[in-house]
Motif scaffolding. Structure first.
Motif, PDB file in Angstrom:
ATOM      1  N   GLU A 162      14.882   2.810  -2.548  1.00 32.28           N
ATOM      2  CA  GLU A 162      14.521   3.598  -1.364  1.00 32.28           C
ATOM      3  C   GLU A 162      13.683   2.791  -0.385  1.00 32.28           C
ATOM      4  N   PHE A 163      12.757   1.969  -0.890  1.00 34.57           N
ATOM      5  CA  PHE A 163      11.823   1.265  -0.009  1.00 34.57           C
ATOM      6  C   PHE A 163      12.113  -0.241   0.072  1.00 34.57           C
ATOM      7  N   ASP A 164      13.308  -0.625  -0.408  1.00 32.75           N
ATOM      8  CA  ASP A 164      13.769  -2.008  -0.312  1.00 32.75           C
ATOM      9  C   ASP A 164      12.731  -2.979  -0.872  1.00 32.75           C
ATOM     10  N   LEU A 165      12.414  -2.762  -2.164  1.00 33.07           N
ATOM     11  CA  LEU A 165      11.435  -3.601  -2.842  1.00 33.07           C
ATOM     12  C   LEU A 165      12.141  -4.618  -3.736  1.00 33.07           C
ATOM     13  N   CYS A 166      11.370  -5.322  -4.496  1.00 34.97           N
ATOM     14  CA  CYS A 166      11.898  -6.395  -5.342  1.00 34.97           C
ATOM     15  C   CYS A 166      11.786  -5.976  -6.816  1.00 34.97           C
ATOM     16  N   PRO A 167      12.898  -5.890  -7.569  1.00 32.70           N
ATOM     17  CA  PRO A 167      12.836  -5.472  -8.969  1.00 32.70           C
ATOM     18  C   PRO A 167      11.836  -6.274  -9.791  1.00 32.70           C
ATOM     19  N   ARG A 168      11.712  -7.563  -9.479  1.00 34.12           N
ATOM     20  CA  ARG A 168      10.777  -8.400 -10.241  1.00 34.12           C
ATOM     21  C   ARG A 168       9.352  -7.903 -10.076  1.00 34.12           C
ATOM     22  N   TYR A 169       8.988  -7.494  -8.848  1.00 36.99           N
ATOM     23  CA  TYR A 169       7.622  -7.048  -8.597  1.00 36.99           C
ATOM     24  C   TYR A 169       7.463  -5.522  -8.748  1.00 36.99           C
ATOM     25  N   CYS A 170       8.493  -4.894  -9.302  1.00 37.22           N
ATOM     26  CA  CYS A 170       8.399  -3.458  -9.630  1.00 37.22           C
ATOM     27  C   CYS A 170       8.381  -3.234 -11.142  1.00 37.22           C
ATOM     28  N   SER A 213      -0.462  -0.086  -9.908  1.00 40.07           N
ATOM     29  CA  SER A 213      -0.134  -1.269  -9.109  1.00 40.07           C
ATOM     30  C   SER A 213      -1.376  -2.146  -8.979  1.00 40.07           C
ATOM     31  N   TYR A 214      -1.157  -3.422  -8.716  1.00 40.28           N
ATOM     32  CA  TYR A 214      -2.269  -4.346  -8.548  1.00 40.28           C
ATOM     33  C   TYR A 214      -1.794  -5.531  -7.701  1.00 40.28           C
ATOM     34  N   HIS A 215      -2.743  -6.247  -7.125  1.00 42.04           N
ATOM     35  CA  HIS A 215      -2.425  -7.457  -6.363  1.00 42.04           C
ATOM     36  C   HIS A 215      -2.458  -8.656  -7.313  1.00 42.04           C
ATOM     37  N   ASN A 265       7.543 -12.183   4.226  1.00 41.94           N
ATOM     38  CA  ASN A 265       6.140 -12.479   3.964  1.00 41.94           C
ATOM     39  C   ASN A 265       5.506 -11.354   3.158  1.00 41.94           C
ATOM     40  N   LYS A 266       4.403 -11.703   2.509  1.00 40.22           N
ATOM     41  CA  LYS A 266       3.764 -10.733   1.615  1.00 40.22           C
ATOM     42  C   LYS A 266       3.188  -9.558   2.368  1.00 40.22           C
ATOM     43  N   GLU A 267       2.783  -9.749   3.642  1.00 36.47           N
ATOM     44  CA  GLU A 267       2.219  -8.647   4.424  1.00 36.47           C
ATOM     45  C   GLU A 267       3.282  -7.566   4.637  1.00 36.47           C
ATOM     46  N   GLU A 268       4.493  -7.978   4.980  1.00 37.70           N
ATOM     47  CA  GLU A 268       5.582  -7.017   5.174  1.00 37.70           C
ATOM     48  C   GLU A 268       5.939  -6.339   3.853  1.00 37.70           C
ATOM     49  N   TYR A 269       5.971  -7.124   2.773  1.00 39.77           N
ATOM     50  CA  TYR A 269       6.303  -6.543   1.477  1.00 39.77           C
ATOM     51  C   TYR A 269       5.236  -5.534   1.043  1.00 39.77           C
ATOM     52  N   ASN A 270       3.960  -5.909   1.212  1.00 38.35           N
ATOM     53  CA  ASN A 270       2.870  -5.004   0.813  1.00 38.35           C
ATOM     54  C   ASN A 270       2.875  -3.732   1.649  1.00 38.35           C
ATOM     55  N   ARG A 271       3.340  -3.855   2.913  1.00 41.16           N
ATOM     56  CA  ARG A 271       3.453  -2.646   3.743  1.00 41.16           C
ATOM     57  C   ARG A 271       4.477  -1.684   3.145  1.00 41.16           C
ATOM     58  N   ARG A 272       5.587  -2.228   2.686  1.00 36.62           N
ATOM     59  CA  ARG A 272       6.612  -1.393   2.053  1.00 36.62           C
ATOM     60  C   ARG A 272       6.071  -0.745   0.771  1.00 36.62           C
ATOM     61  N   VAL A 273       5.309  -1.514   0.006  1.00 33.53           N
ATOM     62  CA  VAL A 273       4.706  -0.959  -1.210  1.00 33.53           C
ATOM     63  C   VAL A 273       3.762   0.180  -0.850  1.00 33.53           C
ATOM     64  N   SER A 274       3.002   0.016   0.225  1.00 36.04           N
ATOM     65  CA  SER A 274       2.077   1.066   0.656  1.00 36.04           C
ATOM     66  C   SER A 274       2.835   2.339   1.015  1.00 36.04           C
ATOM     67  N   GLY A 315      -1.368 -12.469  -4.085  1.00 37.52           N
ATOM     68  CA  GLY A 315      -1.707 -11.424  -3.117  1.00 37.52           C
ATOM     69  C   GLY A 315      -0.613 -10.407  -2.919  1.00 37.52           C
ATOM     70  N   ILE A 316       0.443 -10.459  -3.763  1.00 35.80           N
ATOM     71  CA  ILE A 316       1.550  -9.499  -3.670  1.00 35.80           C
ATOM     72  C   ILE A 316       1.216  -8.274  -4.516  1.00 35.80           C
TER      73      ILE A 316
END
Length: 475
Positions: free
Chosen positions: A331-339, A290-292, A365-374, A296-297
Motif C-alpha cells: 500500500e505504501f510502496d515500502l521495501c520488504p527487506r526493511y519491513c 519500528s526503529y531507525h 533517499n532515506k528521507e523519502e522512504y522514512n516519509r512513506r513509513v511515517s 537512519g532508515i
C-alpha cells in the motif's frame, strides 16, 4: 393405530455414551393393540472387556458373554423382528443409535421410525419428580424386576407404554409424536419441542442449561435454531451427555457476528460451562514496532518477547502479522527487506511483493522512504484510536456498535438506524460496558485485519468511514 406394531427395545452396553459403545444384552418385545405378540432376547458378546463399573451395575460379566453370539450373528433376527415396527425405547435415541451403529459396522442399514417413552410419559403423566425408568416405575407402581438387565427393563417399559396407551385412547399424543417432521425426533429427553420451535433463526449466542438453569454449554451461531438442531443430531459421546443433562435452551440475539463472538467469549469466561472446551490459552502476542537502523532508515520489525520503546500493533499469530505487513508494504510502496519480511539478502526478492521501493538498492533517499513509513505508521495508528465499529442490529430497524477504547474492546450497544452520534460521549447512554480480555483482543484484531467492509465511526469527527474489502472471516 391398532394395526401398528411397536418394537419395544432395551439394551445393556459396555458404557461410555454412544460412540464406540458395544451391546452386551438386548431384548425386543413387539406390542400390537396393547399386547405382546413377539419377542427376542439374548446376551451379546461385545468383543471387548466389560468395565468393572458396568459389570457391577448390570451383573453381566465377561464370562457370561464369552460364549454368547456376536452382534453380527443376531443382526438378522433384530432386523426381522423390528421390521415394519415403530422402534420404542426409554430414551430412544440412545438404544436406537447404538443398534444403528452396530448395523453400520456390518455395512448394513437400519432405519426405523422412533418413539420415546420418556417423552410420552412427560406428556401423558406430567408432574413427576424424575422420568428415569426406575423412578417412573416407583411413582406409578409399575413392577420392575431385574433392573439394568435388558429383559427386566424392557418388560417395565412395555407396562409403561401400555399405561400411556390407556391415557391416550384417541391416540392424539401418539399420532402427534409419530407424525412430527421437525427436529423433535432428535430432541433431548428433557427438552420440549414447543421450546425448540420458538428458537430464532437469527445471529447470537445460545445457552444449554441444566435443570437448575446453570449453563452447561455456550455457543455462537449465525442461525441459532439451525445450529442447535445440528447439536441434537451429533452422535459424539460428549454431545450425548450434554443432551441428557439439558433441560432448557436460552439465547441472546446480537445481530452482529462480531458481537456474537465477543459475547460468547465473555460468557464462557464468566460461567466456565462444563461442556465448553476451555478457551485456548492465548500466547504472548507478536508486536509490530519500528526503529531507525544505523543508516537512519526507519524499519519495521515483528517480535514476541522483547520490550520496545514503541508498539504499533499486536497480533496473536505470526501469519496475521506477516499478512498485515505485506499489505502495508504494498500500500505504501515500502521495501520488504526493511519491513521485516526478508532477512539475509542485500536486495529484495520477495515471492509475493514484486514492486519494491528500491530502498534496498539505494534508488530513493532515506528521507523519502522514512516519509512513506511515517504515512504507514499514521495509518496503523488508526487501529489504536477510540472508535465505534458499526454492525448489523438485532432487527432491520436498529444497528449495533462495538466500542474500541484506544484500540481495545470496551463494550457494545444497540441504537435505532435514525440515531446519529455527532460528538464524543453521545453513544455512552446506549453502551453496555465490557471488560477486555486477550480473547477479545484476538477477535477484534482478526476482524480489523480480515473483515469485509468495516464501517468505523470516528469519535472525534462523528464521520463514518467505509474501509477496504478483504476475505470473509466469521466461521
Amino acid at each position: 393405530m391398532k394395526d401398528v406394531k411397536f418394537a419395544i427395545t432395551d439394551i445393556e452396553t459396555t458404557g461410555g455414551g454412544i460412540k464406540g459403545n458395544k451391546i452386551t444384552e438386548i431384548c425386543v418385545l413387539v406390542v400390537q393393540n396393547g399386547e405382546v405378540i413377539d419377542e427376542y432376547s439374548s446376551l451379546v458378546n461385545p468383543g471387548t472387556e466389560i468395565p468393572l463399573y458396568i459389570e457391577t451395575l448390570t451383573n453381566i460379566t465377561d464370562n457370561m458373554v464369552a460364549d454368547a453370539p456376536k452382534f453380527a450373528e443376531i443382526a438378522p433376527e433384530i432386523d426381522k423382528i423390528t421390521k415394519d415396527c415403530v422402534f420404542v425405547a426409554h430414551n430412544v435415541n440412545f438404544d436406537y443409535n447404538i443398534i444403528k451403529a452396530e448395523f453400520n459396522n456390518l455395512e448394513l442399514s437400519f432405519q426405523r421410525k422412533r418413539l420415546c417413552t420418556v417423552r410420552l410419559a412427560k406428556r401423558l403423566i406430567p408432574g413427576l419428580f424424575s422420568y428415569s425408568l426406575g423412578n417412573i416405575c416407583t411413582s406409578i407402581n409399575i413392577p420392575h424386576v431385574d433392573r439394568h438387565r435388558a429383559r427386566g427393563d424392557c418388560e417395565a417399559t412395555v407396562t409403561l407404554f401400555q399405561r400411556c396407551l390407556d391415557l391416550d385412547p384417541e391416540y392424539e399424543v401418539f399420532k402427534a409424536f409419530l407424525n412430527q417432521r421437525t427436529a423433535a425426533s432428535y430432541l433431548p429427553p428433557n427438552f420440549k419441542n414447543s421450546d425448540f420451535e420458538k428458537l430464532p433463526a437469527s445471529t447470537g449466542v445460545y445457552f444449554f442449561k441444566d435443570k437448575d438453569g446453570i449453563p452447561l454449554y455456550i455457543g455462537k451461531a449465525k442461525n441459532i435454531k439451525s445450529r442447535i438442531k445440528s447439536h441434537f443430531q451429533e452422535k459424539s459421546n460428549r454431545k450425548y451427555k450434554l443432551m441428557q443433562a439439558t433441560y432448557s435452551i436460552d439465547y441472546e440475539l446480537t445481530g452482529s457476528e462480531l458481537l456474537a463472538l465477543l459475547r460468547e467469549s465473555a460468557l464462557i469466561l464468566k460461567h466456565f460451562p462444563e461442556f465448553n472446551k476451555a478457551q485456548k490459552k492465548v500466547s504472548r502476542p507478536y508486536t509490530l514496532t519500528s526503529y531507525h537502523n544505523q543508516k537512519g532508515i526507519e524499519q519495521f520489525v515483528i517480535h514476541k518477547n522483547k520490550v520496545s520503546p514503541v508498539s504499533w500493533m499486536k497480533f496473536y499469530t505470526r501469519e496475521e502479522a506477516i499478512k498485515f505487513l505485506e499489505n502495508i508494504c504494498t500500500e505504501f510502496d515500502l521495501c520488504p527487506r526493511y519491513c521485516g519480511l526478508q532477512t539475509g539478502v542485500s536486495h529484495c526478492s520477495h515471492y509475493k511483493i514484486v514492486n519494491c521501493s528500491g530502498m534496498c538498492k539505494g534508488e530513493i533517499n532515506k528521507e523519502e522512504y522514512n516519509r512513506r513509513v511515517s504515512e504507514a505508521v499514521e495509518y496503523i495508528q488508526q487501529y489504536e484510536n477510540s472508535c465505534l465499529l458499526v454492525e448489523k442490529g438485532r432487527t432491520k430497524a436498529e444497528k449495533s456498535f462495538i466500542y474500541l477504547k484506544k484500540g481495545r474492546y470496551a463494550g457494545y450497544g444497540f441504537v435505532e438506524n435514525s440515531d446519529d452520534f455527532n460528538g464524543p460521549g453521545q453513544f455512552e447512554d446506549y453502551l453496555v460496558p465490557q471488560t477486555n480480555s486477550s480473547y477479545a483482543d484476538r477477535i477484534v484484531n482478526r476482524y480489523l485485519n480480515t473483515k469485509k467492509n468495516i464501517t468505523r465511526l470516528n469519535l472525534n469527527t462523528g464521520e463514518e468511514v467505509e474501509e477496504r474489502e478483504t476475505e470473509e472471516w466469521f466461521g
